[in-house]
Design an enzyme around this catalytic site. Structure first.
Site, PDB file in Angstrom:
ATOM      1  N   ARG A 152       1.299   3.044  17.401  1.00  0.00           N
ATOM      2  CA  ARG A 152       0.420   3.895  16.613  1.00  0.00           C
ATOM      3  C   ARG A 152      -1.004   3.348  16.617  1.00  0.00           C
ATOM      4  O   ARG A 152      -1.574   3.059  15.565  1.00  0.00           O
ATOM      5  CB  ARG A 152       0.968   3.877  15.185  1.00  0.00           C
ATOM      6  N   ARG A 188       0.887  -1.164   0.000  1.00  0.00           N
ATOM      7  CA  ARG A 188       0.000   0.000   0.000  1.00  0.00           C
ATOM      8  C   ARG A 188       0.926   1.215   0.000  1.00  0.00           C
ATOM      9  O   ARG A 188       1.626   1.441  -0.970  1.00  0.00           O
ATOM     10  CB  ARG A 188      -0.953  -0.097   1.196  1.00  0.00           C
ATOM     11  N   HIS A 206       3.738  -0.398   8.017  1.00  0.00           N
ATOM     12  CA  HIS A 206       2.412  -0.804   8.492  1.00  0.00           C
ATOM     13  C   HIS A 206       2.230  -2.290   8.209  1.00  0.00           C
ATOM     14  O   HIS A 206       2.648  -2.777   7.156  1.00  0.00           O
ATOM     15  CB  HIS A 206       1.353   0.032   7.756  1.00  0.00           C
ATOM     16  N   CYS A 217     -34.123   1.109   5.842  1.00  0.00           N
ATOM     17  CA  CYS A 217     -34.416   2.097   4.800  1.00  0.00           C
ATOM     18  C   CYS A 217     -33.412   3.249   4.914  1.00  0.00           C
ATOM     19  O   CYS A 217     -32.539   3.247   5.766  1.00  0.00           O
ATOM     20  CB  CYS A 217     -35.835   2.627   4.961  1.00  0.00           C
ATOM     21  N   MET A 218     -33.568   4.248   4.077  1.00  0.00           N
ATOM     22  CA  MET A 218     -32.635   5.378   4.106  1.00  0.00           C
ATOM     23  C   MET A 218     -32.680   6.110   5.452  1.00  0.00           C
ATOM     24  O   MET A 218     -31.649   6.537   5.975  1.00  0.00           O
ATOM     25  CB  MET A 218     -32.950   6.355   2.971  1.00  0.00           C
ATOM     26  N   ASP A 219     -33.881   6.226   6.030  1.00  0.00           N
ATOM     27  CA  ASP A 219     -34.056   7.077   7.216  1.00  0.00           C
ATOM     28  C   ASP A 219     -34.620   6.332   8.417  1.00  0.00           C
ATOM     29  O   ASP A 219     -34.828   6.955   9.454  1.00  0.00           O
ATOM     30  CB  ASP A 219     -35.049   8.212   6.911  1.00  0.00           C
TER      31      ASP A 219
HETATM   32  C1  LIG Z   1      -5.399   3.709  10.614  1.00  0.00           C
HETATM   33  C2  LIG Z   1      -3.966   3.447  10.786  1.00  0.00           C
HETATM   34  C3  LIG Z   1      -3.427   3.085  12.042  1.00  0.00           C
HETATM   35  C4  LIG Z   1      -4.300   2.703  13.213  1.00  0.00           C
HETATM   36  O1  LIG Z   1      -4.818   1.422  12.956  1.00  0.00           O
HETATM   37  P1  LIG Z   1      -5.682   0.654  14.067  1.00  0.00           P
HETATM   38  O2  LIG Z   1      -5.843  -0.706  13.518  1.00  0.00           O
HETATM   39  O3  LIG Z   1      -6.971   1.401  14.177  1.00  0.00           O
HETATM   40  O4  LIG Z   1      -4.899   0.718  15.301  1.00  0.00           O
HETATM   41  C5  LIG Z   1      -2.065   3.017  12.170  1.00  0.00           C
HETATM   42  N1  LIG Z   1      -1.249   3.259  11.121  1.00  0.00           N
HETATM   43  C6  LIG Z   1      -1.734   3.556   9.895  1.00  0.00           C
HETATM   44  C7  LIG Z   1      -0.798   3.789   8.775  1.00  0.00           C
HETATM   45  C8  LIG Z   1      -3.097   3.643   9.683  1.00  0.00           C
HETATM   46  O5  LIG Z   1      -3.565   3.934   8.459  1.00  0.00           O
END
Ligand SMILES: *Cc1c(COP(=O)(O)O)cnc(C)c1O
Length: 378
Positions: A222, A134, A166, A313-315
């Site tokens: 993070r 990604r 990540h 439904c929508m609402d």
């Molecule tokens: C959203 C995100 C996180 C947090 O992820 P969680 O699974 O909610 O802890 C951390 N790093 C990156 C790059 C993300 O996009």
């Protein structure tokens, strides 16, 4: 008389602060609380303040606009914005003291240009793609990115403050890709350090890794979803000392008795087997209640879980409460911490075949949002 609120998302800021404190204590190192996507639907600025009150050291967001909104609200903590495409207003980010992530040499060049324009040193996190495919530079591209960043750092235009990546499979803690990604990350760090980028913090762990994978913690974690009290592993958040911050509730708009066999909602996909009471709830897919919840998701009404009757439904949607007493104005709860008998976001996720992340991030529309608790109050 005060008017009862038709539909509201109640967010417990004390839970966000307490969850942050639990995670921070567990890892014993800096924690970047992720508040992107309007704080996963919890309200970005109040959620950020609550996370900081709970001991978060920094905030993470996807896009520069989110970072600037935090600054506009007066939040001065370190903020990283990582989703930067070409032409992003990085000069505005740098002027607001926002750290930005760079994936490629062209991104570094834009950051250098922005640093010159803003008359500041750009504080950068270099992202390496260790296997998610990604964001980030591939291992092939990494040495060139690192070399260019080291030159720009020597020139005083940038300061590389982060090296990061990540994980693809942190929610499956024994998955073999985790060790492979950690290995690629460690090699990338060595390359960066050998190039002279020695001052950068390494960070890799999202929520699942923060609760389950200590060898991924490096210099900072993070977490996002765990800050809001949801279990990133899909189980019971209490196991990790976490408490869901969000409750989604609405007031019954109308009730009626209908005979056995009455077709309920569009397409008549539901019909009660005997005479019954129906309750109409005034929220729908335009408000983030998934249409897939029809005939599947649970709602607490009149003291019991009821599966939504027929299509959403929508609402609005409809509940079949049998012969139980339900009146217009009565409270129904879609999901919450689960401690008051209501379903949890995890139960909803299981029912509609998604993840709780998607449910909390998308709930909105005409729901009012109300923050309770005092953590981070200004
Ligand atoms: C959203 C995100 C996180 C947090 O992820 P969680 O699974 O909610 O802890 C951390 N790093 C990156 C790059 C993300 O996009």
């Amino acid at each position: 008389m005060t008017h009862p609120v038709r539909a509201e998302v109640v967010v417990d800021l004390d839970a966000i602060a307490a969850n942050t404190a639990v995670l921070r204590e567990r890892v014993g190192r800096p924690l970047m609380a992720v508040v992107k996507a309007d704080g996963y639907g919890h309200g970005m600025v109040p959620a950020a303040r609550a996370a900081l009150a709970g001991g978060a050291d920094a905030l993470g967001v996807a896009v520069v606009e989110e970072a600037l909104a935090l600054r506009a609200a007066g939040i001065t903590a370190p903020v990283l914005a990582w989703l930067n495409g070409p032409g992003e207003d990085l000069a505005a980010a740098l002027a607001a003291d926002v750290e930005v992530s760079v994936n490629a040499v062209w991104g570094l060049e834009e950051a250098v240009a922005a640093a010159r324009a803003a008359g500041r040193t750009a504080r950068l996190h270099l992202k390496v793609d260790t296997g998610l495919s990604r964001g980030g530079a591939t291992p092939d591209q990494w040495p060139a990115l690192v070399a260019a960043a080291a030159r720009a750092q020597a020139d005083g235009e940038v300061e590389v403050v982060g090296l990061w990546s990540h994980l693809a499979y942190a929610d499956a803690p024994t998955h073999p890709t985790i060790g492979l990604q950690v290995g690629v990350f460690e090699e990338a760090v060595v390359i960066a350090r050998d190039a002279g980028l020695t001052g950068a913090r390494r960070h890799l762990a999202n929520s699942a890794a923060t609760v389950a994978l200590p060898h991924t913690w490096f210099d900072m974690v993070r977490p996002g979803v765990a800050v809001y009290g949801l279990d990133p592993l899909g189980g019971d958040p209490a196991v990790h000392g976490l408490r869901p911050a969000m409750t989604v509730q609405a007031r019954v708009m109308l009730t009626k008795r209908v005979p056995a066999g009455a077709g309920v909602s569009y397409g008549h996909t539901y019909a009660p087997e005997r005479e019954t009471t129906l309750a109409v709830v005034p929220v729908g897919y335009a408000d983030g209640v998934p249409r897939a919840a029809g005939n599947r998701a649970p709602v607490l009404a009149a003291g019991a879980h009821r599966t939504i009757a027929g299509r959403v439904c929508m609402d609005q949607f409809v509940l079949d409460v049998g012969d139980d007493a339900v009146a217009p104005g009565d409270r129904v709860v879609l999901w919450g911490p689960g401690t008051g008998g209501e379903p949890t976001a995890q139960q909803w996720a299981d029912a509609v075949d998604t993840i709780h992340y998607e449910l909390v991030a998308r709930i909105g529309g005409r729901f009012a949002r109300r923050h309770v608790g005092s953590a981070g109050a200004v």
